[in-house]
Design a protein around this motif. Structure first.
Motif: not given
Length: 669
Positions: A282-293
């Motif tokens: 989930p830490d890597a997934a959070a990176v993806g979500a934040i960068i997308g935003c």
């Protein structure tokens, strides 16, 4: 035929099209190559429909089918196979890629007419589509990496298609280099995952992931972040996004293909395909979500000030891909893929309409020179309005349903995802503003000279063709844009392609209406059956409708703001003067290019010059190569000097040697 037969045909048709065009480059007329290229992609689309039908005949537990053509390597734990995976996710991607690409080929059939690189263009276009289809049908990391690399190579060919334009060749190199960086990330990420699961196969990887890694295990997080590097480079997410606006140097159909159906959606697909890995990390997934935003906000702000028509739409793509990356990284898989589909419809439509306007301008893309095309290009204007309303999220157009579903699911996740939802609404507001800024400036107001000429029945042609980016003189020969220009109002293939996309942009969102239909969600369910969030992450119907209402109001408000500034009052200059510093910051694209040049390009260039001048020439050539060579030459000269040919010299040398040897033994004894 079986589903596997249809699966392989999806790949065979575009590859055969590219091969036939390449082999008959001079043997057949160019228009025949256009027919072959378009027909090849259409047959691939029909094959994708065949896959869809055959998949529907299978029961719920058997909707993931793998077909292996041959084993490339199956030894020492490596299972590299040429295999494809046919499941709801890959079939949906094949339908979108092949369907939209067929319409882009049809549009290109007329748009590129007269260009001396016509046959080469369709060969590249077919190869590009083949590469993307190979990527989405890959059943393992091995085939995925091959398709990923092929897409990067094909994009280089197409972006640099007009290779005598210096700006085009530079843009192609820039795109290729950044995408190669992403390729490295993908390969290294695959290595980390393989080290834990000991397989390259997707389905086996997903089955072993829970036993191979603990939640947020450092090796898994590192592997997933490296996979994200590949996704960010291909999908133009911050900070690996700078290639995308420059890619507008390619012909307009290339822009439509890259932005709507291929390449930039690859990163979204990658995260969705590998969702079990990201749910375990989930830490890597959070990176993806934040960068997308972050990306969707940055791109939207730049879109507010860019004056190149195609680049406005390019930054729009970057922003909308940000929504998709944010969605699939937040486990809103169906919503992310839904927006990928609707975006393909209206973004291809917007680029096609932009291409029609650019042709009417004689190749010029500068919004500052455009105005008044509304009456002389009514069909193009209507298509641009439909695409703009869908992009702005206005009901009942497709973008309204898909974009707001992503935002609703972000709020449903709660916690820090709520911040992402709020920022997504801000991005939606900016999207509506820059979209209709572009439309009002290009189509409304008094007629520019080019529109005036078109009103008299004459399509404008520049007396001396130049590159609008730098004023470079062009001779309309091969390697430059051709002398002919075509607009939708006069070219039936362009009109048919744009009309079909306009219809899809209107009705495409009806697949997912809260409380009414959820066809795409149910269709994709077998792919995401192993997800911990797919079934649980579902906001109430009332909250979804409230979100839709808010999103619709925001979109209409943004259009109103654009009308106030660029439509009726013409107060843009006033606002630019008031916000001069902010305007300059956005106009210079947040100085990402300058920062990358200062932090990466210049240091590496300096290191390269230092290595060449000091390490290579002085140390390697002078010391290692030149030093050893000099020593050998000196020793050879000494030996040659001794070989005088006089017997007395040889006897004396022998005596000296024996004396020395005797002395050594006497001393050592």
């Amino acid at each position: 035929m079986t589903i596997t037969t249809f699966g392989w045909l999806v790949l065979i048709f575009p590859l055969a099209g590219a091969t036939i065009i390449g082999l008959t480059f001079k043997a057949l007329p160019q228009r025949v190559h256009g027919v072959i290229g378009t027909l090849a992609i259409f047959l691939a689309f029909l094959s994708a429909i065949g896959m869809l039908v055959k998949l529907g005949d299978r029961d719920e537990g058997h909707k993931q089918v793998v077909s292996v053509a041959w084993d490339y390597a199956k030894t020492v734990g490596i299972d590299a196979q040429l295999s494809i995976l046919m499941d709801p996710l890959s079939i949906m991607m094949c339908l979108v890629v092949a369907g939209v690409s067929t319409l882009i080929h049809l549009y290109s059939f007329a748009y590129m007419g007269g260009d001396r690189g016509y046959s080469r263009f369709f060969a590249y276009l077919n190869f590009f589509v083949f590469s993307m289809l190979l990527l989405v049908l890959a059943a393992n990391f091995f085939v995925l990496i091959i398709g990923w690399a092929f897409v990067g190579a094909a994009s280089y060919f197409l972006i640099s298609f007009w290779y005598r334009r210096t700006t085009a060749t530079q843009a192609g190199i820039k795109a290729f280099v950044i995408n190669v960086l992403g390729d490295v990330g993908l390969v290294l990420g695959t290595y980390f995952i393989f080290q834990g699961t000991h397989t390259l196969d997707f389905l086996q990887t997903f089955a072993r992931i829970d036993q191979a890694f603990t939640i947020d295990q450092p090796e898994l997080v590192a592997g997933c972040v490296l996979l994200l590097v590949g996704a960010f480079a291909k999908s133009a997410q911050v900070p690996l996004h700078t290639w995308l606006p420059d890619a507008m140097e390619g012909p307009t159909p290339v822009s439509a293909l890259i932005h709507a159906a291929t390449m930039v959606t690859a990163g979204v697909y990658l995260i969705a395909r590998l969702h079990p890995l990201f749910e375990r990390a989930p830490d890597a997934a959070a990176v993806g979500a934040i960068i997308g935003c972050i990306t969707l906000i940055i791109a939207a702000t730049i879109g507010l000030v860019v004056t190149d028509l195609k680049r406005v739409i390019a930054y729009s793509t970057m922003s909308q891909i940000g929504y998709m990356i944010m969605a699939v990284s937040s486990a809103a898989y169906a919503a992310g893929m839904f927006h990928l589909m609707t975006h393909a419809f209206f973004k291809a439509l917007l680029f096609m309409a932009a291409g029609s306007v650019i042709s009417a301008m004689g190749g010029n893309q500068d919004l500052n020179r455009m105005s008044g095309f509304r009456k002389v290009m009514p069909f193009t204007y209507g298509c641009m309005i439909v695409g703009g309303l869908a992009l702005s999220g206005v009901p009942p157009f497709s973008g309204f349903w898909s974009k707001d579903e992503i935002i609703a699911l972000e709020f449903d996740r709660g916690g820090w995802h709520t911040i992402l939802g709020v920022l997504a609404y801000v991005g939606a507001f900016l999207t509506a503003i820059y979209t209709f800024r572009m439309i009002f400036r290009a189509f409304h107001g008094e007629m520019c000279p080019e529109a005036e000429e078109l009103s008299h029945g004459h399509l404008y042609h520049a007396p001396e063709p130049t590159n609008p980016a730098n004023g470079e003189i062009e001779d309309t020969d091969i390697g430059f844009p051709g002398p002919e220009h075509h607009i939708a109002e006069r070219a039936a293939p362009m009109k048919i392609a744009m009309g079909a996309l306009a219809l899809l942009a209107i009705i495409g969102g009806f697949l997912q209406i809260p409380g009414v239909s959820a066809e795409l969600h149910h269709f994709l369910e077998p792919t995401f059956a192993d997800s911990n969030y797919y079934a649980e992450l579902e906001p109430s119907t009332s909250s979804e409708w409230i979100g839709l209402l808010v999103g619709g109001v925001i979109g209409l408000t943004g259009i109103g703001v654009a009308w106030t500034i660029w439509g009726k009052g013409g107060t843009a200059a006033v606002w630019q003067a008031r916000l001069g510093g902010l305007h300059k910051f956005f106009f210079n694209k947040w100085y990402f290019d300058e920062a990358i040049d200062f932090l990466i390009v210049r240091p590496f260039a300096w290191f390269g010059r230092f290595a060449n001048s000091t390490v290579e020439r002085v140390f390697v050539n002078g010391t290692l190569v030149g030093g050893s060579t000099g020593a050998v030459r000196a020793l050879s000269a000494a030996v040659r000097g001794i070989q005088s040919g006089y017997l007395r010299y040889y006897a004396a040398l022998l005596l000296v040697g024996l004396t020395g040897l005797s002395a050594y033994f006497l001393i050592s004894a």
